[in-house]
Design a protein around this motif. Sequence first.
Motif, PDB file in Angstrom:
ATOM      1  N   MET A  52       0.836  -1.196   0.000  1.00 46.18           N
ATOM      2  CA  MET A  52       0.000   0.000   0.000  1.00 46.18           C
ATOM      3  C   MET A  52       0.874   1.250   0.000  1.00 46.18           C
ATOM      4  O   MET A  52       1.843   1.313   0.741  1.00 46.18           O
ATOM      5  CB  MET A  52      -0.889  -0.026   1.254  1.00 46.18           C
ATOM      6  N   LYS A  53       0.536   2.213  -0.856  1.00 47.22           N
ATOM      7  CA  LYS A  53       1.347   3.432  -0.957  1.00 47.22           C
ATOM      8  C   LYS A  53       0.561   4.652  -0.468  1.00 47.22           C
ATOM      9  O   LYS A  53      -0.587   4.841  -0.851  1.00 47.22           O
ATOM     10  CB  LYS A  53       1.745   3.675  -2.427  1.00 47.22           C
ATOM     11  N   VAL A  54       1.217   5.455   0.349  1.00 46.41           N
ATOM     12  CA  VAL A  54       0.562   6.660   0.871  1.00 46.41           C
ATOM     13  C   VAL A  54       1.234   7.896   0.273  1.00 46.41           C
ATOM     14  O   VAL A  54       2.463   7.955   0.173  1.00 46.41           O
ATOM     15  CB  VAL A  54       0.657   6.724   2.421  1.00 46.41           C
ATOM     16  N   LEU A  55       0.412   8.859  -0.112  1.00 45.67           N
ATOM     17  CA  LEU A  55       0.931  10.147  -0.579  1.00 45.67           C
ATOM     18  C   LEU A  55       0.501  11.237   0.404  1.00 45.67           C
ATOM     19  O   LEU A  55      -0.681  11.323   0.750  1.00 45.67           O
ATOM     20  CB  LEU A  55       0.381  10.496  -1.964  1.00 45.67           C
ATOM     21  N   VAL A  56       1.449  12.033   0.846  1.00 43.64           N
ATOM     22  CA  VAL A  56       1.128  13.153   1.746  1.00 43.64           C
ATOM     23  C   VAL A  56       1.428  14.459   1.003  1.00 43.64           C
ATOM     24  O   VAL A  56       2.548  14.666   0.526  1.00 43.64           O
ATOM     25  CB  VAL A  56       1.975  13.082   3.041  1.00 43.64           C
ATOM     26  N   CYS A  57       0.423  15.318   0.891  1.00 44.99           N
ATOM     27  CA  CYS A  57       0.620  16.601   0.208  1.00 44.99           C
ATOM     28  C   CYS A  57       1.229  17.594   1.189  1.00 44.99           C
ATOM     29  O   CYS A  57       0.762  17.715   2.326  1.00 44.99           O
ATOM     30  CB  CYS A  57      -0.707  17.133  -0.308  1.00 44.99           C
ATOM     31  N   ILE A  58       2.265  18.272   0.738  1.00 41.84           N
ATOM     32  CA  ILE A  58       2.993  19.192   1.621  1.00 41.84           C
ATOM     33  C   ILE A  58       2.920  20.601   1.056  1.00 41.84           C
ATOM     34  O   ILE A  58       3.244  20.845  -0.105  1.00 41.84           O
ATOM     35  CB  ILE A  58       4.482  18.777   1.727  1.00 41.84           C
ATOM     36  N   SER A  59       2.488  21.520   1.920  1.00 40.20           N
ATOM     37  CA  SER A  59       2.490  22.919   1.537  1.00 40.20           C
ATOM     38  C   SER A  59       3.615  23.600   2.316  1.00 40.20           C
ATOM     39  O   SER A  59       3.851  23.276   3.484  1.00 40.20           O
ATOM     40  CB  SER A  59       1.113  23.498   1.858  1.00 40.20           C
ATOM     41  N   ASN A  60       4.309  24.509   1.662  1.00 39.92           N
ATOM     42  CA  ASN A  60       5.455  25.206   2.258  1.00 39.92           C
ATOM     43  C   ASN A  60       4.970  26.591   2.678  1.00 39.92           C
ATOM     44  O   ASN A  60       4.613  27.401   1.820  1.00 39.92           O
ATOM     45  CB  ASN A  60       6.548  25.287   1.168  1.00 39.92           C
ATOM     46  N   VAL A  61       4.913  26.847   3.980  1.00 44.51           N
ATOM     47  CA  VAL A  61       4.269  28.084   4.458  1.00 44.51           C
ATOM     48  C   VAL A  61       5.179  28.864   5.406  1.00 44.51           C
ATOM     49  O   VAL A  61       6.087  28.293   6.015  1.00 44.51           O
ATOM     50  CB  VAL A  61       2.941  27.775   5.194  1.00 44.51           C
ATOM     51  N   PRO A  62       4.916  30.170   5.578  1.00 51.36           N
ATOM     52  CA  PRO A  62       5.689  30.920   6.564  1.00 51.36           C
ATOM     53  C   PRO A  62       5.448  30.354   7.965  1.00 51.36           C
ATOM     54  O   PRO A  62       4.321  29.953   8.274  1.00 51.36           O
ATOM     55  CB  PRO A  62       5.116  32.341   6.467  1.00 51.36           C
ATOM     56  N   ASP A  63       6.478  30.332   8.779  1.00 51.81           N
ATOM     57  CA  ASP A  63       6.347  29.939  10.171  1.00 51.81           C
ATOM     58  C   ASP A  63       5.127  30.652  10.765  1.00 51.81           C
ATOM     59  O   ASP A  63       4.879  31.820  10.460  1.00 51.81           O
ATOM     60  CB  ASP A  63       7.624  30.354  10.909  1.00 51.81           C
ATOM     61  N   THR A  64       4.377  29.947  11.636  1.00 49.21           N
ATOM     62  CA  THR A  64       3.101  30.495  12.104  1.00 49.21           C
ATOM     63  C   THR A  64       3.243  31.733  12.988  1.00 49.21           C
ATOM     64  O   THR A  64       2.248  32.373  13.308  1.00 49.21           O
ATOM     65  CB  THR A  64       2.295  29.422  12.855  1.00 49.21           C
ATOM     66  N   THR A  65       4.470  32.084  13.403  1.00 50.93           N
ATOM     67  CA  THR A  65       4.623  33.310  14.202  1.00 50.93           C
ATOM     68  C   THR A  65       5.032  34.505  13.335  1.00 50.93           C
ATOM     69  O   THR A  65       5.214  35.611  13.850  1.00 50.93           O
ATOM     70  CB  THR A  65       5.707  33.129  15.288  1.00 50.93           C
ATOM     71  N   THR A  66       5.144  34.297  12.031  1.00 46.83           N
ATOM     72  CA  THR A  66       5.606  35.364  11.132  1.00 46.83           C
ATOM     73  C   THR A  66       4.700  36.593  11.182  1.00 46.83           C
ATOM     74  O   THR A  66       3.470  36.463  11.144  1.00 46.83           O
ATOM     75  CB  THR A  66       5.624  34.846   9.669  1.00 46.83           C
ATOM     76  N   ARG A  67       5.317  37.767  11.273  1.00 42.10           N
ATOM     77  CA  ARG A  67       4.537  38.999  11.110  1.00 42.10           C
ATOM     78  C   ARG A  67       4.461  39.274   9.612  1.00 42.10           C
ATOM     79  O   ARG A  67       5.470  39.585   8.995  1.00 42.10           O
ATOM     80  CB  ARG A  67       5.205  40.174  11.831  1.00 42.10           C
ATOM     81  N   ILE A  68       3.271  39.147   9.065  1.00 45.21           N
ATOM     82  CA  ILE A  68       3.116  39.247   7.614  1.00 45.21           C
ATOM     83  C   ILE A  68       3.266  40.708   7.163  1.00 45.21           C
ATOM     84  O   ILE A  68       2.605  41.609   7.697  1.00 45.21           O
ATOM     85  CB  ILE A  68       1.736  38.692   7.191  1.00 45.21           C
ATOM     86  N   LYS A  69       4.158  40.912   6.202  1.00 43.48           N
ATOM     87  CA  LYS A  69       4.323  42.247   5.602  1.00 43.48           C
ATOM     88  C   LYS A  69       4.097  42.117   4.107  1.00 43.48           C
ATOM     89  O   LYS A  69       4.329  41.062   3.534  1.00 43.48           O
ATOM     90  CB  LYS A  69       5.736  42.781   5.866  1.00 43.48           C
ATOM     91  N   PHE A  70       3.649  43.202   3.507  1.00 43.40           N
ATOM     92  CA  PHE A  70       3.378  43.141   2.072  1.00 43.40           C
ATOM     93  C   PHE A  70       4.513  43.787   1.294  1.00 43.40           C
ATOM     94  O   PHE A  70       5.151  44.721   1.761  1.00 43.40           O
ATOM     95  CB  PHE A  70       2.059  43.839   1.729  1.00 43.40           C
ATOM     96  N   ALA A  71       4.701  43.293   0.077  1.00 45.58           N
ATOM     97  CA  ALA A  71       5.698  43.894  -0.804  1.00 45.58           C
ATOM     98  C   ALA A  71       5.088  45.156  -1.422  1.00 45.58           C
ATOM     99  O   ALA A  71       3.869  45.378  -1.339  1.00 45.58           O
ATOM    100  CB  ALA A  71       6.101  42.899  -1.874  1.00 45.58           C
ATOM    101  N   GLU A  72       5.933  45.966  -2.005  1.00 49.92           N
ATOM    102  CA  GLU A  72       5.533  47.170  -2.730  1.00 49.92           C
ATOM    103  C   GLU A  72       4.225  46.949  -3.502  1.00 49.92           C
ATOM    104  O   GLU A  72       4.097  45.985  -4.254  1.00 49.92           O
ATOM    105  CB  GLU A  72       6.686  47.478  -3.715  1.00 49.92           C
ATOM    106  N   GLY A  73       3.239  47.841  -3.321  1.00 49.28           N
ATOM    107  CA  GLY A  73       2.000  47.733  -4.083  1.00 49.28           C
ATOM    108  C   GLY A  73       0.982  46.768  -3.465  1.00 49.28           C
ATOM    109  O   GLY A  73      -0.117  46.607  -3.990  1.00 49.28           O
ATOM    110  N   ASN A  74       1.340  46.123  -2.345  1.00 44.88           N
ATOM    111  CA  ASN A  74       0.431  45.211  -1.629  1.00 44.88           C
ATOM    112  C   ASN A  74      -0.091  44.036  -2.458  1.00 44.88           C
ATOM    113  O   ASN A  74      -1.092  43.430  -2.115  1.00 44.88           O
ATOM    114  CB  ASN A  74      -0.781  45.969  -1.054  1.00 44.88           C
ATOM    115  N   ALA A  75       0.566  43.747  -3.581  1.00 42.05           N
ATOM    116  CA  ALA A  75       0.057  42.668  -4.425  1.00 42.05           C
ATOM    117  C   ALA A  75       0.607  41.318  -4.001  1.00 42.05           C
ATOM    118  O   ALA A  75       0.101  40.274  -4.405  1.00 42.05           O
ATOM    119  CB  ALA A  75       0.409  42.933  -5.883  1.00 42.05           C
ATOM    120  N   SER A  76       1.651  41.332  -3.178  1.00 45.77           N
ATOM    121  CA  SER A  76       2.194  40.061  -2.710  1.00 45.77           C
ATOM    122  C   SER A  76       2.791  40.234  -1.323  1.00 45.77           C
ATOM    123  O   SER A  76       2.824  41.342  -0.781  1.00 45.77           O
ATOM    124  CB  SER A  76       3.260  39.550  -3.686  1.00 45.77           C
TER     125      SER A  76
END
Lengths: 322, 249
Positions: B1-25
């Motif tokens: 039996m084969k298992v697949l685990v989907c992995i998302s790469n995310v900012p550490d949960t304590t990150t203070r989110i800042k936006f780049a120039e223009g707030n688009a990202s």
Amino acid sequence: MSVLVYTENWDGKFKKLSYELVSYASGVAKMLNSSVTALSIGKVEEAELKRLGDYGAARILSVDNEILASLDNQTYANVIAEVAGKENASVIIISNNNTGKAVAPRLSVKLKAGVGSGVSRLPLSVNPFTLYKRTYSGNAFAHVIIKSDVKILTIAQNSFDLIETANNAAVEKINVSVDNSQVKTKVQNIQKQTGKILLTDADIVVSGGRGMKSPDNWSTLVELASALGGATACSRPVSDEGWRPHEEHTGQTGKIIAPNLYIAVGISGATQHLAGISSSKYIVAINTDKDAPIFESAQYGIVGDAMKVLPKLVSAVKEFKK
Amino acid sequence: MKVLVCISNVPDTTTRIKFAEGNASIDTTGIQWVINPWDELSLTRALELKDDPGTGVKSVTIAHVGPASAEPTLRKALAIGADEAVRVNAESSDAYFVAAQIAEVIRKEQFDIILCGIESSDYNGSVVGGMISEFLGIPSVSAVSGLKIENGNAVINREIDGGKEVVTIPLPFVAIVQKGIAKEPRIASMRGIMLARTKPIRTFEPVSVEPLTQIISFEKPAPRSACKFVDAENPAQLIDLLMNEAKVI
Ligand SMILES: Cc1cc2nc3c(=O)[nH]c(=O)nc-3n(C[C@H](O)[C@H](O)[C@H](O)COP(=O)(O)OP(=O)(O)OC[C@H]3O[C@@H](n4cnc5c(N)ncnc54)[C@H](O)[C@@H]3O)c2cc1C
């Protein structure tokens, strides 16, 4: 073209959540010059179905089929897709609760319809169709365009006010093509939570953290919640320790809630905790440490020992409620 | 039996989110990238199943859609114990795009159990797992807080709105997991970290799929008013404020 809203029922009854969805759908329909069709699946009396009209549903479709008694994601998505097709729905609205999260993504692929999930405001515009949604666990909100012809929105609970718009909608019983062989999820056992207000439904939540010191200290916290007609919650370490049941854990890795009032008792206010509660309308903090980060998110605070403050709050509530 | 685990790469949960120039990202300078918390729990459960010879689980593969910059996070998952990784070499433009890519990987490689987290902590979409299952036309169970394999069948605990259920489901299926699926995320051992260095990360080129959604800008949550303090000796005043000022009780 119509706006289709799926309204879930619980033992034949709708909840505030269902009316929020219909109110939201009416708001979208108004922006699109369209009308709202509500879809109900399960055994619901005609009088109860008609109540959906009070929030703006122009038509109410009722599917009552034994095969749909329990949630099979595939079958539910098929049913909603079939109705959406017949109704020529351009927008489909579902709750962002467990059922919505189970069904919306399947529906999306079936209809090649983009999903906006956890939406908490009416669309910012309908051309292009632009949504306002929570991202980064509440640390940012995004404006998102849905480019497909059909759009699916899942709505965050308690984020949209009820709008009553009397509408004497007719109830139509409809049939859908389902057969038992499609149902792959077989339910072996059900444990319903009865008698208690569900945490996700509650307008008022009293929540305890590690500062409560021991599970034996919870009785006054529970008493305060019940005096206020609210539900109880807790921080992650509290449920990890087994002091409180897992269903009460709020935050990044637990429940995400948006009550009108959230009272945090002995909770420090870590970002991961705030991720679950930051959409609350008012946050109250009770903490011995005046520098605890929770006070930065709170509108009202008491610096003090929970064991001494809670009993006084209970008597104050009882006094005021008289 | 084969298992697949989907992995998302995310900012550490304590990150203070800042936006780049223009707030688009998002401004990614200084961000620590981690395995999405729920994916870490899915991976842990997948490894527990593999450790138990009774389950018949023979391998645990992780899958990720993203650029090569995500590889340190994939190495972390390999160090925790996954056998191999598959990375689809594309920007994860939207959930529909990502799910279509992972579905393609599954079509090629055939897995019996596919695990996805209930949401990624960055986009909070809660849709990738369900979309994968529909692309493949296989069953899915959402809000999964327990997964066992008994006599080759999956026995799943799931949360419904207003209760809990135990359900069974035929393989292959997608389980969209949440709290409870594993107690604590497993952490990498020294030996695991050594072994991970030579474990394969295979790269797949994306199939052509038009995303259905697009983020155009970000904004900060509305600021809250400053905290009003009430004397601990007089909590009745708090009740008064909640009744007459905030009007919430
Ligand atoms: C990936 C990840 C996900 C996470 N997810 C979550 C999540 O979903 N939910 C969550 O809650 N946490 C989560 N955490 C954990 C989080 O980082 C914090 O550790 C946790 O929220 C702290 O819980 P607490 O506030 O109850 O305890 P503590 O941080 O220990 O705070 C206790 C507080 O009680 C106060 N106190 C002490 N005695 C008293 C008293 N007598 N009266 C009043 N106050 C008192 C103290 O001043 C302190 O502020 C997560 C962590 C990670 C890494």
